[in-house]
Structure formats: C-alpha cells, structure tokens
Design a protein around this motif. Structure first.
Motif, PDB file in Angstrom:
ATOM      1  N   GLY A 145      11.326  -7.385  11.700  1.00 50.99           N
ATOM      2  CA  GLY A 145      10.805  -6.484  11.842  1.00 50.99           C
ATOM      3  C   GLY A 145       9.993  -6.078  13.351  1.00 50.99           C
ATOM      4  N   TYR A 146       9.233  -6.539  13.007  1.00 50.35           N
ATOM      5  CA  TYR A 146       8.816  -6.359  14.702  1.00 50.35           C
ATOM      6  C   TYR A 146       9.734  -6.280  15.659  1.00 50.35           C
ATOM      7  CZ  TYR A 146       5.918  -7.537  18.459  1.00 50.35           C
ATOM      8  OH  TYR A 146       5.216  -7.509  20.103  1.00 50.35           O
ATOM      9  N   PRO A 166      17.071 -20.140  14.312  1.00 48.12           N
ATOM     10  CA  PRO A 166      17.000 -18.297  15.452  1.00 48.12           C
ATOM     11  C   PRO A 166      15.820 -18.284  15.332  1.00 48.12           C
ATOM     12  CG  PRO A 166      19.197 -19.003  13.741  1.00 48.12           C
ATOM     13  CD  PRO A 166      18.207 -19.555  13.047  1.00 48.12           C
ATOM     14  N   HIS A 167      15.736 -17.602  16.373  1.00 45.10           N
ATOM     15  CA  HIS A 167      13.749 -17.242  16.684  1.00 45.10           C
ATOM     16  C   HIS A 167      14.249 -15.238  15.699  1.00 45.10           C
ATOM     17  CE1 HIS A 167      11.047 -14.878  19.163  1.00 45.10           C
ATOM     18  NE2 HIS A 167      10.449 -15.508  18.656  1.00 45.10           N
ATOM     19  N   PRO A 168      13.427 -14.870  15.421  1.00 48.96           N
ATOM     20  CA  PRO A 168      13.553 -13.849  14.855  1.00 48.96           C
ATOM     21  C   PRO A 168      14.213 -12.321  15.591  1.00 48.96           C
ATOM     22  CG  PRO A 168      11.047 -13.715  15.147  1.00 48.96           C
ATOM     23  CD  PRO A 168      12.214 -15.351  15.602  1.00 48.96           C
ATOM     24  N   SER A 169      14.201 -11.984  16.742  1.00 46.71           N
ATOM     25  CA  SER A 169      14.920 -11.781  17.690  1.00 46.71           C
ATOM     26  C   SER A 169      16.190 -11.688  17.405  1.00 46.71           C
ATOM     27  CB  SER A 169      14.207 -11.809  19.457  1.00 46.71           C
ATOM     28  OG  SER A 169      15.112 -13.683  19.942  1.00 46.71           O
ATOM     29  N   GLU A 170      16.437 -13.664  17.473  1.00 42.49           N
ATOM     30  CA  GLU A 170      18.472 -13.116  17.792  1.00 42.49           C
ATOM     31  C   GLU A 170      19.117 -12.892  16.312  1.00 42.49           C
ATOM     32  OE1 GLU A 170      19.495 -18.096  18.907  1.00 42.49           O
ATOM     33  OE2 GLU A 170      17.268 -17.312  18.993  1.00 42.49           O
ATOM     34  N   THR A 171      18.119 -13.383  15.604  1.00 43.99           N
ATOM     35  CA  THR A 171      18.851 -12.842  14.213  1.00 43.99           C
ATOM     36  C   THR A 171      18.497 -10.889  14.179  1.00 43.99           C
ATOM     37  OG1 THR A 171      17.729 -14.965  12.815  1.00 43.99           O
ATOM     38  CG2 THR A 171      18.168 -12.611  11.490  1.00 43.99           C
ATOM     39  N   ALA A 172      17.194 -10.408  14.687  1.00 47.63           N
ATOM     40  CA  ALA A 172      17.608  -9.161  14.688  1.00 47.63           C
ATOM     41  C   ALA A 172      18.199  -7.956  15.532  1.00 47.63           C
ATOM     42  CB  ALA A 172      15.981  -8.025  15.338  1.00 47.63           C
ATOM     43  N   ALA A 173      19.132  -8.857  16.431  1.00 49.02           N
ATOM     44  CA  ALA A 173      19.836  -8.447  17.449  1.00 49.02           C
ATOM     45  C   ALA A 173      21.519  -8.297  16.664  1.00 49.02           C
ATOM     46  CB  ALA A 173      20.424  -9.435  18.249  1.00 49.02           C
TER      47      ALA A 173
END
Length: 253
Positions: free
Chosen positions: A22-23, A215-222
């Motif tokens: 979410g962040y 995966p880092h959450p930033s990768e998933t968020a993309a």
C-alpha cells in the motif's frame, strides 16, 4: 517494464498505505500525478509517506496526498470518508482496497472466535463498507478504477489458513458481483493477487522464508498501475502478478 499511466488530476484512495504494498502503491500513484487519499492506522507511516510524496512533488511538480488516520474496524468512519471526498471533489477515480490482516495460521478448530471475527471484519466487512461508501463517487468518474486485494489462498484450500482464505474468497465474490453490476458503466473492478512479496504479513505467515528471494513491495505495487490505467478494459477479473496477466481465478503457488 510496466508502463506508468498519466494520472494527473485523478483522485485515489489507498487503504493500508502506511507500509508494504500500500505504501508503494500510494507513492507510485502520486508520482503518476494523482492526489492520494492515504488511509491507515499508523500515523508515523503515513507521515513518512507524505514526506516522500512532497519530495517527489518538489522534484517533478506531480502528486499530492491527504492523510487519513483511520481504523478500518470503525465503520462509521469509513462512511464519513466517502462524505468528505464528496464534499471536496464530488468524485473518486481510483480505489485500492489493500489493507488486510492475516490472523493466525492454525488448525481451524483452534482459531479463537475473536480472531476469526476480526479477520472477517478487517478483510471483508470493511471492504464492503468501503465499496458502499465510495461506489457513488467512483461512478462519477469518467474512468473509475477499483482494485481489491486477494490471494491464491482463496482457492488453494491450504491447511491452517482457513480464516484468511475464507476472507479472501469473500472479497473476490464482492468484487465480482460489483464488477457485474457496473459492467455497462465506465467503472472497472478487478481483484489483484500479489503472490509472495517481501512484506511484514508474509514474514508472519512464513517465518522461515528468506525475504531476499521475494519481490520487493515496490515491484509488486508497479503491477497495480496497470489496473488503474484509464485505458483499462478488463473488469471482473483477477490480475495475478506471478503470471503477469488477468485470470479467471488465482492458482495455488
């Protein structure tokens, strides 16, 4: 590489915005030009997010945030959120219903009633309440986009995951019904299965796992940026990060 849509002038609500997926969804939405209404219980995490978005705005002139410290077990507060957005903007373009809790990994007969009830309240009832509060505003958008977080646990029938799995199956059913109700409108509603991601919830669920393999959450968020694109046509589907495509239902990992 996943293309980032232009979301200039779009209003987006993200729940669970103080950490994890979410962040980073909130940060990426703001970087694409959206005004993010960031919802979470943890004020410190929201303030960190606000600092990041302000720094990005200073560099690019894009994005802004409104912080909403809110416990999703407070149902009247969810109703007030919709009213406040209506008073300020009269519409909502994006909803990312990300917040959830794991509960416990336990034999189903050993789960305490209060634990089961809280999982259902946070994961299911609050999602329904968000839908009820924000659906009229999303319908006011020329390209409303709703993303509801799910999990392959909803379909795997995995031992010891019953409360969480049941909650995600229920959330998927809500999203599919909502999508069918709005199929002939501009609103597109889809579920999002992030798969294994380096988050606190994942560490709690599988404590022996090496987080560096995820995966880092930033990768998933993309990947979520694909689901909020005004050009999106799919609705009533599940986007699965593991396969990078929309599927009829999540498959076990």
């Amino acid at each position: 590489m996943i293309a980032t849509p232009d979301l200039t002038g779009r209003i987006a609500v993200v729940t669970g915005a103080s950490r994890g997926i979410g962040y980073f969804v909130a940060r990426q939405l703001a970087a694409a030009g959206a005004h993010v209404v960031a919802v979470a219980r943890t004020v410190g995490g929201l303030e960190d997010l606000d600092d990041e978005i302000k720094a990005e705005h200073a560099r690019t002139g894009k994005g802004a945030a409104t912080l909403v410290p809110l416990d999703l077990t407070d149902m009247p507060a969810i109703d007030r959120l919709g009213g406040a957005i209506n008073d300020r903007w009269q519409k909502l373009d994006i909803l990312v219903a990300n917040a959830a809790m794991l509960g416990v990994i336990s034999p189903i007969g050993h789960v305490e009633a209060k634990t089961f009830e809280k999982v259902i309240t946070v994961n299911v009832t609050s999602t329904w309440r968000l839908i009820r509060s924000l659906d009229p505003l999303l319908r006011n958008s020329d390209a409303g986009r709703a993303v509801v977080m799910t999990s392959s646990a909803a379909h795997s029938g995995r031992a010891f995951w019953a409360p969480y799995a049941a909650s995600k199956a229920a959330v998927e059913a809500l999203a599919r019904s909502w999508a069918d109700e709005t199929r002939n409108m501009a609103l597109r509603v889809n579920a999002f299965d992030p798969g294994g991601t380096r988050t606190a919830m994942r560490a709690l669920a599988i404590p022996g796992e090496n987080p560096e393999t995820l995966p880092h959450p930033s990768e998933t968020a993309a990947h979520i940026m694909r689901l909020v694109d005004p050009a999106l046509t799919e609705t009533g589907k599940i986007y699965q990060v593991r396969t990078g495509r929309f599927v009829a239902h999540s498959l076990p990992e």
